[in-house]
Design a protein around this motif. Structure first.
Motif, mmCIF file in Angstrom:
data_model
loop_
_atom_site.group_PDB
_atom_site.id
_atom_site.type_symbol
_atom_site.label_atom_id
_atom_site.label_comp_id
_atom_site.label_asym_id
_atom_site.label_seq_id
_atom_site.Cartn_x
_atom_site.Cartn_y
_atom_site.Cartn_z
ATOM 1 N N ASP A 1 0.823 -1.218 0.000
ATOM 2 C CA ASP A 1 0.000 0.000 0.000
ATOM 3 C C ASP A 1 0.859 1.271 0.000
ATOM 4 O OD1 ASP A 1 -2.478 1.248 -0.169
ATOM 5 O OD2 ASP A 1 -2.859 1.193 1.987
ATOM 6 N N ILE A 2 1.981 1.237 -0.752
ATOM 7 C CA ILE A 2 2.898 2.379 -0.754
ATOM 8 C C ILE A 2 3.043 3.054 -2.116
ATOM 9 C CG2 ILE A 2 4.269 1.558 1.199
ATOM 10 C CD1 ILE A 2 6.370 0.591 -0.878
ATOM 11 N N THR B 1 1.747 10.323 -1.266
ATOM 12 C CA THR B 1 2.476 9.147 -0.798
ATOM 13 C C THR B 1 3.917 9.509 -0.429
ATOM 14 O OG1 THR B 1 2.854 8.627 -3.124
ATOM 15 C CG2 THR B 1 1.073 7.445 -2.011
ATOM 16 N N LYS C 1 -0.959 6.448 2.629
ATOM 17 C CA LYS C 1 -0.937 5.176 1.913
ATOM 18 C C LYS C 1 -1.515 5.370 0.509
ATOM 19 C CE LYS C 1 0.514 2.563 5.313
ATOM 20 N NZ LYS C 1 1.828 1.959 5.256
ATOM 21 N N CYS C 2 -1.184 4.472 -0.384
ATOM 22 C CA CYS C 2 -1.712 4.495 -1.747
ATOM 23 C C CYS C 2 -3.237 4.538 -1.731
ATOM 24 C CB CYS C 2 -1.210 3.267 -2.507
ATOM 25 S SG CYS C 2 -1.940 3.015 -4.123
#
Length: 152
Positions: free
Chosen positions: A85-86, A126, A136-137
């Motif tokens: 989730d980055i 991000t 987070k993405c």
């Protein structure tokens, strides 16, 4: 290109060696609107272009074919970030805006770009753009989606 050039009198066409193109992109990026090149040189030039924007995660791209077109982030896939989730979703979102333009859905494309610009203005980004205050993405994607939904 040379065959089509005569049909588009309002389009300025230049031919550059890749090393000169790279220098020109860095020195005066606003002179470019569209760059047509091979995959290898396009990959090199897009990586250098990312320095100007601050992140490769901001650059959309389109490969337009006669019967099929592909819209994706310049960086392609990002397997190192899978499940973390980055990833920066902005390039993918802007690629979708390019697709909307291609489909002649100009107001919708503008809405997407406006939402992305708002996210950047609000520094809701991000870690590649802000290590200290990163989101987070999924959070950035949701933020941009919510801007779009509120605007409609």
């Amino acid at each position: 290109m040379q065959e089509m050039e005569a049909d588009y009198k309002n389009v300025t066409v230049d031919y550059l060696f890749v090393d000169n193109a790279a220098m020109q992109i860095i020195q005066c990026p606003k002179q470019f609107d569209v760059i047509v090149t091979s995959n290898l040189f396009g990959d090199i030039l897009s990586d250098e272009s990312s320095v100007i924007t601050g992140s490769l995660g901001l650059l959309p791209s389109a490969s337009i074919g006669l019967s099929t077109s592909v819209f994706e982030p310049v960086h392609g896939s990002y397997p190192q970030g899978a499940g973390k989730d980055i990833a920066n979703p902005i390039a993918a979102i802007l690629s979708a805006a390019m697709m909307l333009d291609h489909l002649n859905l100009k107001p919708e494309a503008k809405l997407v770009r406006t939402a992305v610009n708002q996210s950047l203005t609000d520094n809701f980004v991000t870690e590649d753009l802000d290590e200290k205050n990163s989101k987070k993405c999924s959070e950035v994607g949701d933020y941009i989606q919510n801007i779009i939904l509120k605007t409609k």
